[in-house]
Scaffold this active site. Structure first.
Site, mmCIF file in Angstrom:
data_model
loop_
_atom_site.group_PDB
_atom_site.id
_atom_site.type_symbol
_atom_site.label_atom_id
_atom_site.label_comp_id
_atom_site.label_asym_id
_atom_site.label_seq_id
_atom_site.Cartn_x
_atom_site.Cartn_y
_atom_site.Cartn_z
ATOM 1 N N CYS A 77 -11.343 38.503 21.315
ATOM 2 C CA CYS A 77 -11.010 37.243 20.638
ATOM 3 C C CYS A 77 -11.682 36.653 19.600
ATOM 4 O O CYS A 77 -11.147 36.068 18.706
ATOM 5 C CB CYS A 77 -10.891 36.283 22.031
ATOM 6 S SG CYS A 77 -9.731 36.778 23.110
ATOM 7 N N HIS A 132 -12.641 29.355 20.777
ATOM 8 C CA HIS A 132 -13.445 30.423 20.918
ATOM 9 C C HIS A 132 -14.370 30.912 19.828
ATOM 10 O O HIS A 132 -14.728 32.110 19.687
ATOM 11 C CB HIS A 132 -12.437 31.483 21.174
ATOM 12 C CG HIS A 132 -13.026 32.485 22.547
ATOM 13 N ND1 HIS A 132 -12.418 33.526 23.071
ATOM 14 C CD2 HIS A 132 -14.264 32.361 23.122
ATOM 15 C CE1 HIS A 132 -13.103 33.927 23.947
ATOM 16 N NE2 HIS A 132 -14.323 33.195 24.063
#
Length: 472
Positions: A77, A132
């Site tokens: 991610c 993130h």
């Protein structure tokens, strides 16, 4: 106004940016980025009803624009989001892995993001969803070019934490109680609510509502906008919104697909209602291959592997782009495109130039997207899984230096790299015979060039604090 630091650097980089677009013609950009949506899940990619939930609006979107069948991401991610935001391989940015060991992670302030470039050129910018790329001062999305943010800083699996009797939120900074956050440019985020399983069910609906409100507000301004929507579905746990839970009768996967499709359709409808669909570049994509954890495991279609692997299933994901009147409707391309290319291509389509003071790995794919060329401007790329250079892809070939069958599987050092013809062997199960070792000269050429670039511009260390500047 006196400019210092990053503002001055951006001004220098963008001083000759506007190229061919007349004033007022700069396209709006809406980018929906799903979290771990595998290649085979959507109807137009072979899934849909076969997976329990039809996706007619996304399928229709593909019919209105270009669908890529060889769009490649990073294996995790954080690296994928970093590559998208900077156009640089994450190994350069100290973002090559999800946060684990270091308390400070994400993009250093020296990095220039897509949002910063667009904002400097006059765009309104907003991010609603999962970031993130940092969760500390200076690393929030509203420190990196976004005017507004509502969402989560890290990963959706944190929604499990508060339901566990063993959870101790005071044990470590990285284990702090997860919250949905809200912020505006250069302000410290405020906590909206705890990100638990209930909040997890609701968040993508909230993201979609905020996106619709943001588009409605365009009626009051003529400024172009960049709306980034990194959704949390279908990262585990796959908890559909109450409006969709049970709607298909086929389980949570079918419900989740219908939910994704419905929210995408609602955003498309608002662009039409606001009369700006024709001047909006609309992208629907995923940043990783499918989930490997059961019972939430996803489907990579014809490929093998999940995220956290260098296999095609971990790298190839859906990618659909629409720009009415500019991008040919119903187009399909199997040419190689990498997630770093989206940074460069969107900047070019917006009439801007990419930064010239650093290595940019993304190449301009505007001609491919606009139907002016049938050929990609790239032939391959290095494949990292965390800090490990694990493979290299060139045309229809893949060389693996390490063997790994799943995201949680054992990683084995092989005596010799194994090469695979992806078209003849989509699941990368049968290494080619020695007669095809000529391929190594092309694949290793990509690696040699990449390694030389790392010597020219040494990578930012993992966990590097701000302020950080490259060596002179």
């Amino acid at each position: 106004m006196i400019m210092t630091g990053k503002s001055f650097l951006l001004s220098c980089c963008l001083s000759i940016c506007f190229v061919s677009l007349a004033e007022g013609e700069e396209p709006n950009i809406v980018l929906i980025l799903m979290d771990n949506l595998g290649y085979g899940e959507l109807g137009v990619y072979g899934g849909g009803e076969l997976r329990g939930g039809a996706t007619p609006r996304i399928d229709e979107l593909a019919a209105q624009g270009l669908r890529l069948t060889n769009f490649n991401t990073e294996a995790q991610c954080t690296p994928s989001r970093s590559a998208l935001m900077t156009g640089r391989h994450p190994i350069r940015s100290g973002t090559h892995t999800i946060p684990r060991e270091t308390e400070v992670y994400g993009l250093v302030q020296w990095e220039i993001t897509l949002a910063e470039i667009l904002k400097e050129a006059g765009y309104d910018t907003a991010i609603y969803g999962k970031w993130h790329l940092g969760h500390s001062e200076g690393r929030w999305p509203t420190n990196q070019g976004f005017d507004k943010w509502y969402g989560i800083a890290n990963s959706t699996d944190e929604s499990f934490w508060t339901t566990r009797s063993t959870y101790k939120p005071d044990s470590h900074i990285l284990a702090a109680e997860p919250h949905i956050l809200r912020s505006v440019a250069n302000r410290e985020p405020e906590k909206v609510k705890v990100y638990d399983r209930e909040a997890r069910r609701l968040i993508d609906g909230e993201i979609s509502e905020l996106a619709i409100d943001f588009i409605k507000a365009r009626d009051k301004t003529s400024k172009p906008f960049f709306l980034f929507l990194p959704m949390t579905m279908p990262h585990y746990p796959i908890d559909p919104h109450p409006d969709f839970d049970g709607i298909t009768g086929n389980g949570f996967w079918g419900d989740a697909l219908v939910q994704m499709d419905s929210y995408t359709g609602q955003i498309l409808d608002q662009l039409e209602a606001s009369g700006i669909a024709d001047n909006t570049i609309f992208i629907f994509a995923s940043e990783n291959g499918p989930e490997h954890l059961k019972p939430w495991h996803g489907w990579a279609g014809p490929w093998r592997g999940t995220y956290f692997t260098a296999l095609e299933g971990g790298l190839r994901t859906p990618f659909i782009i629409r720009w009415p009147g500019k991008i040919p409707a119903g187009a399909v391309s199997n040419e190689i495109v990498h997630i770093t290319d989206i940074f460069t291509t969107l900047i070019v389509l917006a009439g801007l130039d990419t930064p010239s003071d650093r290595i940019i790995d993304g190449v301009d794919q505007a001609q491919l997207f606009l139907g002016e060329s049938e050929t990609s401007n790239r032939e391959g790329f290095p494949v990292y899984v965390g800090p490990r250079l694990q493979a290299v892809k060139w045309r229809d070939w893949k060389f693996h230096f390490l063997k790994q069958d799943s995201g949680a599987g054992e990683i084995i050092q092989m005596g010799l790299p194994m090469s695979y013809n992806i078209k003849l062997d989509p699941k990368e199960e049968n290494p080619v015979t020695p007669i095809d070792t000529w391929v190594r000269w092309n694949t290793f050429g990509i690696i040699t060039k990449h390694r030389k670039s790392l010597e020219l511009e040494p990578p930012i260390p993992l966990g590097a604090p701000d302020p950080w500047e490259p060596e002179k």
